[in-house]
Write an enzyme that holds these catalytic residues in place. Structure first.
Site, PDB file in Angstrom:
ATOM      1  N   ASP A  30       0.867  -1.174   0.000  1.00 18.44           N
ATOM      2  CA  ASP A  30       0.000   0.000   0.000  1.00 18.44           C
ATOM      3  C   ASP A  30       0.906   1.228   0.000  1.00 18.44           C
ATOM      4  O   ASP A  30       2.102   1.125   0.277  1.00 18.44           O
ATOM      5  CB  ASP A  30      -0.924   0.001   1.225  1.00 18.44           C
ATOM      6  CG  ASP A  30      -2.207   0.784   0.956  1.00 18.44           C
ATOM      7  OD1 ASP A  30      -3.272   0.158   0.861  1.00 18.44           O
ATOM      8  OD2 ASP A  30      -2.138   2.019   0.833  1.00 18.44           O
ATOM      9  N   TYR A 135     -15.387   7.841 -10.861  1.00 16.47           N
ATOM     10  CA  TYR A 135     -15.108   6.467 -10.451  1.00 16.47           C
ATOM     11  C   TYR A 135     -15.758   5.484 -11.439  1.00 16.47           C
ATOM     12  O   TYR A 135     -15.112   4.565 -11.942  1.00 16.47           O
ATOM     13  CB  TYR A 135     -15.654   6.264  -9.037  1.00 16.47           C
ATOM     14  CG  TYR A 135     -15.617   4.852  -8.504  1.00 16.47           C
ATOM     15  CD1 TYR A 135     -14.419   4.222  -8.237  1.00 16.47           C
ATOM     16  CD2 TYR A 135     -16.815   4.178  -8.220  1.00 16.47           C
ATOM     17  CE1 TYR A 135     -14.402   2.931  -7.713  1.00 16.47           C
ATOM     18  CE2 TYR A 135     -16.805   2.902  -7.700  1.00 16.47           C
ATOM     19  CZ  TYR A 135     -15.594   2.275  -7.444  1.00 16.47           C
ATOM     20  OH  TYR A 135     -15.590   1.005  -6.926  1.00 16.47           O
ATOM     21  N   ILE A 165     -19.938  -3.314  -0.585  1.00 15.06           N
ATOM     22  CA  ILE A 165     -19.415  -4.415   0.243  1.00 15.06           C
ATOM     23  C   ILE A 165     -19.558  -4.032   1.716  1.00 15.06           C
ATOM     24  O   ILE A 165     -19.141  -2.940   2.128  1.00 15.06           O
ATOM     25  CB  ILE A 165     -17.958  -4.722  -0.109  1.00 15.06           C
ATOM     26  CG1 ILE A 165     -17.915  -5.270  -1.540  1.00 15.06           C
ATOM     27  CG2 ILE A 165     -17.357  -5.727   0.869  1.00 15.06           C
ATOM     28  CD1 ILE A 165     -16.531  -5.486  -2.067  1.00 15.06           C
TER      29      ILE A 165
HETATM   30  C1  AKB Z   1     -18.919   2.885  -3.850  1.00 14.94           C
HETATM   31  O1  AKB Z   1     -19.958   3.095  -3.219  1.00 14.94           O
HETATM   32  O2  AKB Z   1     -18.306   3.744  -4.489  1.00 14.94           O
HETATM   33  C2  AKB Z   1     -18.381   1.477  -3.887  1.00 14.94           C
HETATM   34  C3  AKB Z   1     -18.864   0.734  -5.087  1.00 14.94           C
HETATM   35  C4  AKB Z   1     -20.281   0.335  -5.212  1.00 14.94           C
HETATM   36  O3  AKB Z   1     -18.088   0.452  -5.961  1.00 14.94           O
HETATM   37  N1  AKB Z   1     -18.765   0.786  -2.706  1.00 14.94           N
END
Ligand code: AKB
Length: 305
Positions: A30, A135, A165
């Site tokens: 990391d 993302y 998760i």
């Molecule tokens: C997020 O909420 O960004 C993550 C995902 C669903 O990839 N937990």
């Protein structure tokens, strides 16, 4: 070797892989060291290809779980940094797979690859994908690159689209699904939980034990059985904050909640409510062990002790 071993998934994956293969076989790395780092920890900036290459060569590492990423909510605060980290660390690993320094790679994608035009209930493996977060855009681009490398350079990159998760030992950081972890800690501390999503926001979720099992299972599967060379849809359950609250209340009678939706609500509204993961079930026998109530019981009992 795990890259990003200090994160929610990485820290639990390390213990899991050690229990399966033995301490001497597992390396973790990391960009930051923390107190829970075990033996075989390597301080590593995954943006530095030379450093990764050197570490992998020196330690004769053949398999990498590349988990380092900036998640959906945090990523919106710094889009260019998020894109840079999420994409360029992936390229570094993909290139090492192309050069056959690595024989196998696991890289997680996410339900964030879906967007407002994707079917919501359920989202299919192949559907319209118009992610709205950096993302999500980086995960969708990453998926395409994984498939590109697999098809053009005969690499062995394996991936699943993780839903939220839920874990209790490790905390997530900067995701839209984080409420489903935070809520347990408030319940244990007897605090009223302030939820950043509306009570009826359904999202796909997965308990950590099932997430670890899924990673192990897909990595152990015969390559010829994997019909998806990008990333597999994966899911176990789908619930709303209200349903999770009610499940916790069975054990914590006085627990209370209020709903204060913030900017993360907008992100959640673009994600599917449920996932069709039939490819994962058919190709490599994916099957979850935890549903909402079983997970709640397990977490409450463990946090208590
Ligand atoms: C997020 O909420 O960004 C993550 C995902 C669903 O990839 N937990």
């Amino acid at each position: 070797m795990i890259i990003g071993s200090g994160g929610q998934l990485g820290s639990e994956l390390e213990d899991y892989l050690v229990s399966l293969y033995g301490r001497e076989k597992i390396y973790s790395s990391d960009i930051k060291k923390n107190n829970s780092n075990g033996e075989n920890f390597i301080l590593l900036d995954a943006l530095n290809k030379d450093d990764i290459y050197k570490t992998i060569k020196e330690n004769n590492i053949k398999i990498v779980y590349h988990l380092a990423a900036i998640l959906s909510a945090k990523g919106e605060a710094n889009p260019i940094q998020t894109w840079n980290l999420n994409m360029n660390t992936l390229f570094n690993v993909l290139e090492l797979a192309k050069e056959k320094v690595l024989s196998k790679v696991f890289w997680p994608s996410s339900i964030a690859v879906f967007g407002p035009s994707s079917p919501r209930n359920p989202a299919k493996q192949f559907s319209i994908m118009d992610p709205t977060t950096v993302y999500g855009i980086s995960k969708l681009a990453g998926e395409r690159w994984c498939e590109y490398y697999n098809k053009n350079y005969s690499t062995d990159i394996r991936s699943v689209r993780f839903p939220g998760i839920i874990s209790y030992k490790s905390l997530p950081g900067g995701g839209t699904t984080d409420y489903a972890v935070d809520i347990f800690h408030s319940a244990m501390k007897k605090e009223k939980y302030s939820c950043f999503l509306k009570e009826d926001t359904y999202l796909p979720m997965l308990y950590i034990d099932d997430a670890l099992m899924a990673m192990h299972k897909i990595m152990e599967e015969k390559k010829s059985n994997l019909s998806i060379s990008s990333s597999y849809n994966l899911s176990a359950m789908s619930f709303s904050p209200k349903e999770l609250f009610e499940s916790i209340k069975k054990y914590k009678k006085n627990f209370d909640i209020k709903y204060n939706p913030d900017y993360r609500q907008k992100i959640a509204d673009t994600w599917p409510e449920s996932i069709d993961d039939s490819y994962a079930r058919n190709d490599w026998g994916w099957k979850e062990s935890f549903n909402l109530d079983k997970m709640t019981k397990e977490i409450i009992l463990n946090l208590k002790s």
